[in-house]
Structure formats: C-alpha cells, structure tokens
Design a protein around this motif. Structure first.
Motif, mmCIF file in Angstrom:
data_model
loop_
_atom_site.group_PDB
_atom_site.id
_atom_site.type_symbol
_atom_site.label_atom_id
_atom_site.label_comp_id
_atom_site.label_asym_id
_atom_site.label_seq_id
_atom_site.Cartn_x
_atom_site.Cartn_y
_atom_site.Cartn_z
ATOM 1 N N ASP A 157 0.782 -1.257 -0.039
ATOM 2 C CA ASP A 157 -0.026 -0.094 0.118
ATOM 3 C C ASP A 157 0.877 1.290 -0.102
ATOM 4 O O ASP A 157 0.427 2.409 -0.772
ATOM 5 N N GLN A 158 1.951 1.245 0.739
ATOM 6 C CA GLN A 158 2.753 2.426 0.792
ATOM 7 C C GLN A 158 3.638 2.588 -0.620
ATOM 8 O O GLN A 158 3.551 3.833 -1.178
ATOM 9 N N LEU A 159 3.837 1.610 -1.136
ATOM 10 C CA LEU A 159 4.412 1.678 -2.576
ATOM 11 C C LEU A 159 3.590 2.225 -3.559
ATOM 12 O O LEU A 159 4.004 3.050 -4.363
ATOM 13 N N ARG A 160 2.430 1.914 -3.546
ATOM 14 C CA ARG A 160 1.408 2.472 -4.250
ATOM 15 C C ARG A 160 0.885 3.996 -3.902
ATOM 16 O O ARG A 160 0.775 4.635 -4.889
ATOM 17 N N LYS A 161 0.955 4.382 -2.651
ATOM 18 C CA LYS A 161 0.659 5.675 -2.161
ATOM 19 C C LYS A 161 1.991 6.398 -2.985
ATOM 20 O O LYS A 161 1.635 7.553 -3.162
ATOM 21 N N LEU A 162 3.239 5.885 -3.032
ATOM 22 C CA LEU A 162 4.265 6.716 -3.439
ATOM 23 C C LEU A 162 4.105 6.968 -5.076
ATOM 24 O O LEU A 162 4.874 7.730 -5.654
ATOM 25 N N GLY A 163 3.184 6.213 -5.549
ATOM 26 C CA GLY A 163 3.056 6.202 -7.095
ATOM 27 C C GLY A 163 4.029 5.170 -7.669
ATOM 28 O O GLY A 163 4.108 5.564 -9.102
ATOM 29 N N CYS A 164 4.486 4.460 -7.200
ATOM 30 C CA CYS A 164 5.379 3.350 -8.012
ATOM 31 C C CYS A 164 4.790 2.445 -9.062
ATOM 32 O O CYS A 164 4.017 1.772 -8.706
ATOM 33 N N SER A 165 5.304 2.747 -10.291
ATOM 34 C CA SER A 165 4.452 2.038 -11.345
ATOM 35 C C SER A 165 4.941 0.696 -11.619
ATOM 36 O O SER A 165 5.527 0.251 -12.547
ATOM 37 N N LEU A 166 4.640 -0.070 -10.471
ATOM 38 C CA LEU A 166 5.363 -1.578 -10.611
ATOM 39 C C LEU A 166 4.238 -2.406 -11.261
ATOM 40 O O LEU A 166 2.960 -2.204 -10.850
ATOM 41 N N ASP A 167 4.728 -3.642 -11.879
ATOM 42 C CA ASP A 167 3.634 -4.516 -12.367
ATOM 43 C C ASP A 167 3.191 -5.523 -11.141
ATOM 44 O O ASP A 167 4.142 -6.332 -10.904
ATOM 45 N N TRP A 168 2.328 -5.178 -10.604
ATOM 46 C CA TRP A 168 2.019 -6.029 -9.241
ATOM 47 C C TRP A 168 1.613 -7.320 -9.595
ATOM 48 O O TRP A 168 1.659 -8.486 -8.803
ATOM 49 N N SER A 169 1.141 -7.697 -10.950
ATOM 50 C CA SER A 169 0.655 -9.094 -11.416
ATOM 51 C C SER A 169 2.134 -10.020 -11.491
ATOM 52 O O SER A 169 1.912 -11.228 -11.305
ATOM 53 N N ARG A 170 3.183 -9.478 -11.130
ATOM 54 C CA ARG A 170 4.403 -10.266 -11.305
ATOM 55 C C ARG A 170 5.070 -10.073 -9.842
ATOM 56 O O ARG A 170 6.316 -10.587 -9.738
ATOM 57 N N GLU A 171 4.321 -9.783 -8.830
ATOM 58 C CA GLU A 171 5.014 -9.522 -7.659
ATOM 59 C C GLU A 171 5.554 -10.830 -6.838
ATOM 60 O O GLU A 171 5.085 -12.070 -7.084
#
Length: 1007
Positions: A157-171
C-alpha cells in the motif's frame, strides 16, 4: 443564381474563419478545487492505473527496459530510505515508458531472515510474553507468516501511495514456492559443481540470536578507553576499553614474558605465544615453550609477520578458536583449537570456570592472576567492539561447521566484468570498492541457525555402519538416491536427515534478478526470455558488496550472463542535520506521514504503539519522542505535503552522493510549488474562456517578444531535462524544472501575458494562449515522472488548439504521455530575444532588490526612475512598461528628467550605462538609508559565513572520495558565484550614500 452562389461563398468563408479561430479551441474540464489539495488529486488515481494495467509490459516490438525493485524487508513499514530508492527507480521507469520503451518493473519483498525473526520475537514477547522456543518451530513460523500477511500488504500500500509504477501481477516474495524452488536449485547446482562445501570455521556468533550473522549485521563500536556497556543477558554493565597485561613463564626457566590482551578470559583457550621474526629481543626463545598461567599447559613459541613488535611488549597470545586472525595463524603453524566460550555465552572446557558467563569469568581470571602475582596491570585502550546490529549483543568468534561458497573464481570473473567495461558502476568512484570486494579471497558462509528462512536443501545421509555423506537435494527421497551412488548401497537403507539451518538471506537475494523472471524454469518462461538480463540495477551504495557483488557472481555462474550491465548506486538518507536515519537515533520518518500529514500528538501515539509492539526499545522510544518534540513542535506535527512534493524533494538532492539530507521544510515548499503549477493552469483556463470569439488567424509572426523568450527558455529546459534524466542527475533535472516552471513561467511569463490577455488586440491574446498551452503541455510532461499525480490530473485539463502554432500534442487521450524531445523544440532557441528580455528582467530584479532594502511594501507602489545611455533598452522599457510594473508592483516607470531629479530615490547600477532608482516614500531618508545599509551588511555577513563553510567542505581531505563528480563541479560553480555575489554586494554597500539617492543634506526638507 449569382446571388445564391455569392451567399454560399460567403458562408464558406465565414465557416473557414470560425474553423481557424473559434472551433479549433478545445476547452477542458475545470480543475476540481480552487487550490492544490494533494488528497483530492491523489484519490483513486493509482487504483485506476492498476485496473487499466498501465504498468504491465505490452506484447509489442518496442525496445525493452527491465528492472526489479530491491525487495524491502517484510519487517514493518517503509522508511524514507525506501522512498528514495523507489522514487529513483519509478522516475527511470516512467521516463522510459514515455520515451517509447516496453517497461517491466518487478515488485517484491524479502523474507529477511534475521530481521524478521527478531522483530516477530520481540512482538510476541511484548504482546504474549512468549519466545520462539516456548512456541516451537512450526507455531513460530505460523506467527511469522501472519506478520508477513499484515505488514507485507502495508508495504504494498505504501509503494502504491508513493506512485510506484510496478507490475503487481508479477509480485515476488522470497519465501513463496517458486522462489524457494529456485533457491534450492541454485544451492544444488553450486553444490554439484563443488562450489558449495561444508567445513568447520570461525564465524560471527550472536548469542542473543543464537545464530551466525553476516558481516553486514556486524557493527564495529569504537571505544576510546574504559566504557561501561549494557549487554543482553547481564544484570550490570560490562566494562570494555581496557588492556590487561600479565606474565607467561618460559618452560624450564625462570625467565618470563609480558603479554597484553583486551580479553583475559580467552587465555583459557590459548595455544601459543607469537613474536615477530625480526624482533631481536626474542630470537633466543625460538623452539622454546611457555606455561599458561591459568591451565598449567605448556604452549609453543612461534614467530609470525603479523605481530606488531612495536605494540606493548611485542608478544601476542594466540587463541585460534576465538580470533579470526589467530585462526589463520593456527592453520599456518598447526596449532590446536580449544573452544572455551560456548554458543550460550558461557565458559566451557575451562575447568573450574565452566558455566560462568564470559564477562563474569573475566573478573575471576584477573583476580586469579593477581593473587598468583602474575598480573602486571591494566591500561586504558582504544578498541573496536563487534556488535550485532540486530540485538546489541557483543559478537563472539566461534568455530562451527557451516556451509560455504568458494568465491575465488567467481570473484575473478566479477572483477573482469568491471575492468572490461561490460559492467558499469555509477558513480565510478565505487569501482575501487568493487575491486576490493572481488579481491577478498574469503569464502562466503551461507548458513544461519535461524527458524525463519529457506532451510538448507542438504541432507546428512548415513548407513548402519555409520558411514556419512552430505548431499544436496530437493527432498529426502532424492537425497537417498544421490547418496546411494557414493555410499554404494540401496537408497532404502540410507537415513537422510535434512540440515536444520537456514540459508543466509543474501544467498536468496543474490539469485533474485533471474529467479524473479522464471529461472530455473526459464525454458518455459517468456519473462526470462524477454526481460533477462535486466537493463539496470538501482540500489544503495552500502550494499554494493553484500548484494550487488553476489548477484553478479551467482548470475554469471548460474545463467552464464551478467544479470544487468549497469548499476546505479544512490546515497543513504539522512535527516536535515546530516545524521543517518535509524531507530537508534530516533530520527526515522515514515514517508506516509509526510504524504498525509500527522499531528504531533498522533506522531507520539504512533511511537508509543510501536514500543508496545516491541518494535522500539526504551532508549529508541525516548530518542524518537525527543526528536519529534525538537523538530515538529513549531508546526505541531508534520504538515500534509502529498506524494508529489515528497518525490520531488527526494530527487532535488544529488542521489549519487554518499548521503542525502532530507528536510521537511523543503518538502512543504515543494507542495507550494505544486500549487503554483495548479494556479497556472487555472489562469490559462480562465483566459481561454474569454477567447472563444471570432478573430483573425494567428501565426508565428504574431508571437510577442515574451512569447519567444519563454519558448527559448522552454527548449533550454527540455535540453537539460533530457540529458540529466538520462544521466540520472535528477537534482539537475528538478532544478531545471523548478527554475523554468516556477520562476520563468509562473513568476515572469504569466505576469507578462496579463496586459495581452486584458488588452483589445485579440491576436496578442491568442498568441499568448497558443504559447502558454504548448509551454504547459511540454513542461508538465517533463515534470510527469517526478510529480505523477499532479501532472496526471492537470495535463488532460490544459486548454489547447486543434492546430497549435507552436506544437501539436497527439497523445492527449493516451494513458502514458509522450516524452518531449529536444529536437522538437530546438528551433525555438532565441539567444537575441533572451538577451533583450534579460536586460528587462535585470531592471525589474534590481527594482525589487532596492524596494526590499528600503522596506517598501508592494501596496505603496513607488515610482521607478531610469537613466540609461542604452537606446535599445530605453525602447524596450517603454514598450514593456506594463510588464515591468506588474513584475515590480510599482506605480510608474519614468526616465530621468528635471521633475524626477527633485524626487528622492535609492539607486543601483545594472551596468555602466544604466542606473535604476526607486522612489523613497518615507520622509526619514537617513533612517531608510540606515535600514538599507543594515540589511545589506547582514546579507554580506551571511554570505561570508556560507562561503567559509563551503570552502572548508571543498578543502576537506575526504571530499573527493565521498562526493560525486557532478556535485563537486556544481559546488565549485556555487563557490565562484557566491564570491562574485559577495564582491557585488560589498561594492553596493560602498555606494549607498546621500549622493546615491539623488539628494544632499540641504534637500531633506523638500516634500
């Protein structure tokens, strides 16, 4: 018929006119709030991005760019250090997407064996008053998984809040089944290549953790003389920082030698006494032996080059089982090993001292030596004490069977990658560190005595006749089959017991770049085929050796390829005073508290909660409360800044320097910068609403001088941003963006457009509108990777034209905005226009400076007087008078004549040809002049202090080794600029007199 034809022709003409003037205006949705509010702007945006799959790579033939996020430890919440690292990578990823790359950025979390186990143990002890041994291994592991589910989600949630454009489907999580399988296969393949082996060696042992620890978990505490320290497991403080001297008697002789040590209790495990071979004092002792005064055993006298003959008596006792140096010497001289300190921190194999804690034993030993007349004395001694960073316990060096990786050949290969240029390390100053790591020929201990982690995939296989062999395998059945080949018996007759130890977390992390993309099942993995090797690895310089070096070693060994061709190392986050952020200092700041804002009371309560959960000890808690009170009392907490202001602030520093100092005040100032941009778009929207009327066609010839000036500044900014972003010199990028958007566009150009938008000449208004629309669209696209939420909100709402005479943007409906290239704007370079406007702006700047010196507020609106021999400047000042008056908040601008000569002015020179004066509206001229002198004197004193501080820094012997080349160049430029500014101020101070303000003492009565 002719009348109909004429009517139709006129209609067509009218339609064409309206098409080119009115219809081509594209008005957009208004901004949702009057002022910038980060919570409103950021709401639901990331969820929408994720839902639309904007961060997933597409299946196309675009050039590929791939990275993995260095996985944060699943021990709690992200700190500002993580925020810095993530923001750096996100800017790179977003810039590459905007530039047309097919980008993959993989997120993940590390199980962090030691850190997580320690945190969960503290939590359970605090909340339930139980430790892991009372729970048992299986129940404890269940508790760690519960912790991971709670805190792992919080990190996401923190990484999303920071706006990090990560591909979460490959976490990736390093304890998940796929990664665990990869870890086991990596171990097995290295084992089969004889690169992993098991041996007894001296390791770092933390009694409090009951485990081996790596060098990165070991801190060296410098002690200058006698110091009491609180050590876990001891009721009273333990004294360190003393050098004890005692006597060893020569066997069969009355002679004796004096030996000194900081650890008298280890005498019980001594195996020899050593001298330097060139020490003439002791050459006669060759071949003789000494008597251990505590055990009565005789020990050999040896000679070795490691001994410092000038320290103390020149005699050194050798304790192979408890000193890494002594361990190597013992191997060289075939000395015996006697372990006298156990894993529980108690003495063993030491006769009557058995069972004593080692530091309690120290007192007994010193007392015994003293009673026997063998104690010489004790002196203060500076030393470095090995401390476990996780527990605060003193680290013991103990002999223990462990798993090791042979690193010699892999080190040579890793060094050659850098030497040949196949692997680039940036900043280059860290290349020497890399080569030092590669030159370290010690093998890597990869086993840990923990419960949380990847259990070593090795089995102790034995037969009924006690023949034993270790094999690596995925399970017990495979282990028996593999062992049967060596033991020459049937698999069913073999007992296979898996090693209870777990692997070093750095081993798991070392295979992360390729395991995260599908290795070892890479033959079936499209990700591995498309995105491996990675294009870039970004991480902190402090783990260059512990992680990056090992990723390269194992990547080359297991995949036969470099895992990445380039490493970008960033600095360590510090507070505004330059102190490294850590729990022990109490200065850790949660990035979410900066984004959302938090009151001082809530900040305190959060700290109390962390203490109650066992995440902070009493000392850490006290320091955190003190830090909060000192730093956030004035603002009653941390003001809401938003993610964009936080991101922009983090990257306003040189990330390549060793340390990055973070200041909340700077972050809040960047929130105001966001509002400035917000208001500029509202300004354009307001003026576009007024333009929706018929007018003549606008062309490039209709652009005003200020239009051309801002376009010239735009192309300059785009050039800088393109280069500095590509070079990861983000502090230069953010400086160029802020200078252009804040100072040049908002403060100057918007003010310059007001007369045009308010005037009767529509072509000027439309020329401004075309220019401002293009400038905002371009500038905010350059800003987008740094301020993702703000730009995503306002770029689509910038009013525009279907055919902008400056530049047409065709990506307005795309989810990813195109990156502005300098080649598209290079034609707008107008050096002559910049020179012309520069003189006008210098005039306005001097007026504002003189007003400030005299304390003239904007509401008083003084008169400006100019005397100049520059004819062109005089014409420009006349033509742009409304702009200058708007910029300076003055009543009028006049050129010097008989009338103005009678007024009272404070004056300053722009150059030899031009003198500018500001009317003094106060009757007390002497007071005004005194105020001006006082302010200027204070400015000079402040500047002199800054110069001295900067010169001291630059002349420091460590400066070259700790500061990046780009920062050194920048700071030398700052130094030269400040020296020039100081010289100018000193000259101005000398000119401030009655004559300079256009009057003499006899004129004071003139009204």
């Amino acid at each position: 018929m002719y009348i109909i034809f004429k009517f139709a022709r006129n209609c067509i003409r009218l339609c064409k006119r309206f098409k080119s003037t009115t219809v081509n205006i594209i008005l957009k949705e208004s901004l949702p709030t009057a002022a910038y509010q980060p919570d409103v702007v950021e709401k639901d945006k990331y969820a929408n991005w994720e839902k639309r799959g904007l961060f997933k790579p597409s299946n196309n033939d675009k050039p590929v760019f791939s990275m993995v996020l260095p996985p944060p430890n699943v021990t709690g919440r992200l700190h500002l250090g993580h925020a810095l690292a993530c923001t750096v990578q996100d800017v790179i990823a977003r810039h590459k997407r905007a530039a047309g790359y097919n980008v993959l950025w993989v997120p993940g979390m590390d199980h962090a064996g030691i850190a997580t186990q320690g945190v969960v143990e503290k939590y359970l002890n605090r909340i339930r008053n139980v430790d892991r041994h009372r729970l048992g291994r299986e129940l404890f592991i269940d508790e760690v998984w519960k912790w991971k589910e709670e805190h792992g989600n919080a990190i996401g949630d923190q990484l999303r809040k920071l706006g990090c454009s990560l591909d979460w489907s490959r976490e990736v999580f390093t304890m998940n089944a796929d990664h665990t399988y990869a870890v086991n296969m990596a171990f097995q393949r290295l084992f089969d290549r004889n690169l992993i082996y098991r041996k007894k060696a001296l390791i770092n042992w933390c009694r409090a953790l009951n485990s081996t620890i790596s060098d990165i978990e070991l801190d060296l505490l410098k002690i200058d003389g006698p110091t009491h320290l609180n050590i876990p497991g001891y009721e009273k403080p333990v004294l360190f920082g003393q050098l004890y001297s005692f006597v060893y008697k020569i066997f069969g002789s009355s002679d004796e030698i004096v030996v000194a040590t900081t650890q008298p209790e280890t005498m019980l495990g001594d195996s020899a006494v050593a001298f330097h071979p060139d020490d003439n004092r002791y050459k006669s002792l060759a071949g003789k032996r000494v008597i251990n005064p505590l055990t009565g055993r005789s020990m050999p006298i040896i000679f070795n080059d490691f001994v410092d003959m000038h320290f103390g008596s020149g005699a050194v006792k050798i304790t192979p089982a408890h000193s890494k140096v002594d361990f190597d010497i013992a191997n060289e001289h075939n000395l015996e090993y006697k372990q006298v300190i156990g894993e529980d921190g108690k003495m063993q194999n030491s006769g009557s001292y058995d069972g004593l804690m080692r530091y309690d034993c120290r007192e007994k030993v010193v007392q015994k030596l003293n009673n026997d007349g063998l104690f010489v004395g004790v002196l203060p001694h500076s030393m470095c004490l090995p401390i476990c960073s996780r527990t605060g316990d003193v680290v013991d060096f103990l002999p223990k069977e462990q798993w090791f990786i042979s690193c010699t050949d892999m080190n040579e290969r890793a060094a050659e990658m850098v030497k040949s240029g196949q692997l680039k390390i940036e900043p280059e100053r860290f290349v020497d560190n890399w080569l030092q790591w590669c030159a370290d020929d010690r093998d890597w201990c990869i086993s840990r005595q923990l419960w949380w982690g990847h259990q070593v995939p090795a089995y102790r296989c034995s037969t009924v006749d006690k023949e034993v062999i270790w094999v690596a395998a995925q399970d017990a059945n495979e282990a028996r089959k593999r062992a049967s080949v060596y033991l020459r018996t049937y698999p069913d007759s073999i007992l296979a017991e898996r090693d209870r130890d777990v692997l070093d977390t750095w081993f798991s992390s070392a295979i992360y770049p390729f395991a995260a993309l599908g290795w070892p099942q890479h033959h079936y993995s499209k990700d591995y085929h498309d995105f491996y090797p990675l294009n870039l690895m970004v991480t902190g310089h402090d783990i260059l050796g512990f992680w990056v070096h090992r990723m390269v070693m194992l990547g080359l060994e297991l995949t036969e390829r470099l895992p990445f061709p380039k490493v970008l190392l960033h600095g360590i986050i510090c507070d505004n005073k330059g102190a490294k952020m850590s729990k022990s200092k109490g200065n850790v700041i949660d990035p979410i508290d900066i984004i959302n804002g938090i009151s001082l009371e809530d900040l305190r309560q959060k700290t109390i909660d962390n203490k109650n959960k066992g995440l902070l000890n009493q000392e850490e808690f006290d320091k955190a409360i003190s830090y909060q009170r000192y730093n956030f009392m004035a603002t009653e907490g941390i003001p809401r800044c938003g993610a964009d202001a936080l991101r922009f602030t983090l990257l306003s520093h040189d990330i390549k320097s060793n340390f990055v100092n973070f200041d909340i005040n700077m972050c809040h100032a960047n929130k105001l910068f966001c509002n400035k941009i917000w208001q500029s778009v509202k300004y354009l929207q307001l003026n576009f609403d007024k333009l929706n009327k018929p007018h003549d066609v606008v062309c490039l010839d209709d652009l005003t001088c200020f239009d051309k000036w801002i376009l010239s500044r735009l192309q300059n900014m785009v050039a800088i941003v393109n280069k500095t972003t590509a070079d990861a010199d983000f502090h230069l990028t953010t400086k160029a963006l802020r200078t252009f958007l804040y100072n040049e566009m908002c403060d100057i150009y918007l003010e310059a457009t007001k007369p045009g938008f308010q005037g009767y000449k529509k072509t000027v208004a439309f020329a401004h509108a075309h220019t401002l629309s293009a400038v905002l669209n371009t500038g905010l696209r350059c800003l987008h990777p740094f301020m993702v939420y703000l730009t995503q909100e306002i770029i689509p709402k910038i009013p525009s034209f279907q055919d902008n005479i400056i530049y047409n943007f065709t990506d307005l409906d795309k989810p990813v905005f195109d990156w502005p290239l300098h080649s598209d704007f290079q034609s707008w370079d107008h050096p002559n226009v910049e020179k012309k406007i520069g003189k006008i702006l210098n005039t306005a700047s001097l007026v504002r400076e003189l007003k400030g010196l005299c304390g003239i507020s904007n509401r008083l609106r003084p008169l400006v007087c100019v005397r100049t021999a520059d004819v062109d400047l005089k014409d420009d000042l006349e033509n742009f008078k409304p702009v200058i008056l708007g910029l300076t908040k003055c009543k009028d601008l006049q050129f010097e004549d008989a009338e103005t000569a009678r007024k009272r002015f404070i004056k300053g020179f722009i150059d030899f040809d031009t003198l500018v004066g500001v009317e003094i509206l106060s009757d007390d001229v002497e007071k005004t002049l005194s105020m001006a002198k006082r302010k200027l004197t204070l400015k000079i004193e402040k500047l002199e202090k800054a110069l001295t501080k900067l010169e001291t820094k630059i002349n420091n012997s460590n400066y070259v080794n700790t500061v990046s080349e780009s920062m050194r160049i920048k700071e030398k430029q700052i130094l030269l600029h400040k020296k020039e500014e100081l010289k100018r101020m000193q000259t101005d101070l000398g000119r401030l007199s009655f004559e300079n303000i256009g009057i003499n003492k006899n004129n004071l009565e003139i009204k």
